[in-house]
Write a protein that holds these residues in place. Structure first.
Motif, PDB file in Angstrom:
ATOM      1  N   PHE A 228      39.018  41.478  34.550  1.00  0.00           N
ATOM      2  CA  PHE A 228      39.539  40.135  34.727  1.00  0.00           C
ATOM      3  C   PHE A 228      38.571  39.152  34.094  1.00  0.00           C
ATOM      4  CE2 PHE A 228      42.176  41.814  38.233  1.00  0.00           C
ATOM      5  CZ  PHE A 228      43.370  41.219  37.893  1.00  0.00           C
ATOM      6  N   GLU A 229      39.122  38.186  33.406  1.00  0.00           N
ATOM      7  CA  GLU A 229      38.360  37.129  32.762  1.00  0.00           C
ATOM      8  C   GLU A 229      38.784  35.817  33.415  1.00  0.00           C
ATOM      9  OE1 GLU A 229      39.321  36.031  28.491  1.00  0.00           O
ATOM     10  OE2 GLU A 229      37.975  37.757  28.240  1.00  0.00           O
ATOM     11  N   ARG A 230      37.815  35.056  33.909  1.00  0.00           N
ATOM     12  CA  ARG A 230      38.161  33.774  34.539  1.00  0.00           C
ATOM     13  C   ARG A 230      38.778  32.863  33.483  1.00  0.00           C
ATOM     14  NH1 ARG A 230      37.003  30.801  39.071  1.00  0.00           N
ATOM     15  NH2 ARG A 230      35.483  32.265  39.851  1.00  0.00           N
TER      16      ARG A 230
ATOM     17  N   TRP B 234      42.887  33.999  36.650  1.00  0.00           N
ATOM     18  CA  TRP B 234      42.207  35.086  35.954  1.00  0.00           C
ATOM     19  C   TRP B 234      43.172  35.714  34.963  1.00  0.00           C
ATOM     20  CZ3 TRP B 234      37.168  35.691  37.446  1.00  0.00           C
ATOM     21  CH2 TRP B 234      36.819  35.027  38.623  1.00  0.00           C
TER      22      TRP B 234
ATOM     23  N   ASP C 126      38.922  35.228  44.051  1.00  0.00           N
ATOM     24  CA  ASP C 126      38.473  36.111  42.974  1.00  0.00           C
ATOM     25  C   ASP C 126      39.230  37.431  43.081  1.00  0.00           C
ATOM     26  OD1 ASP C 126      36.548  34.169  42.446  1.00  0.00           O
ATOM     27  OD2 ASP C 126      35.006  35.200  43.605  1.00  0.00           O
TER      28      ASP C 126
END
Length: 145
Positions: free
Chosen positions: A137-139, A118, A89
């Protein structure tokens, strides 16, 4: 989409680079809406002051990589780095230092072994990022081919 060979090359570099973070650039076809396609990866030396917990690509080397991408007819799809002792992550430091809007950031964790993808979304009217933030951040789903 990421070729299995590219994912495997990044994993191998992460294992070999342990305990330091490894880093590099992903090349291919860029789509800001999220349908980018990785064709290749360009390893870079990590020149961070604390390479066990940070990564930094030398600006001159980054420029050389960008020229190679251009020569091959590729675009900058994103970047990759490893977290030898952390999750796949983005860290707070990753978010604070992300500067390439709508690009993918592939993060390899070695403990536990995982690969996350991400996309950096800058603050603005087109997304739900608060004005107090630079972005988020966007998965994204990691699709292997």
């Amino acid at each position: 989409m990421v070729p299995v060979a590219v994912r495997d090359a990044v994993l191998e570099r992460a294992r070999a680079g342990r305990p330091h973070e490894i880093c590099g650039v992903l090349g291919g076809t860029f789509d800001p809406d999220g349908r980018s396609r990785v064709r290749s990866e360009y390893p870079a030396e990590n020149v961070a002051d604390r390479p066990r917990t940070r990564y930094r690509i030398d600006p001159e080397e980054q420029l050389e990589i960008f020229e190679q991408l251009d020569d091959r007819g590729e675009e900058i799809v994103g970047f990759h780095h490893s977290h030898p002792r952390g999750p796949a992550d983005p860290s707070e430091t990753d978010a604070a230092e992300a500067t390439w809007p709508n690009r993918s950031y592939l993060i390899v964790s070695l403990d536990p072994l995982a690969v996350g993808s991400w996309r950096w979304r800058p603050a603005g009217a087109d997304n739900d990022v608060t004005s107090e933030s630079e972005g988020r951040f966007e998965r994204e789903r990691l699709v292997l081919e």
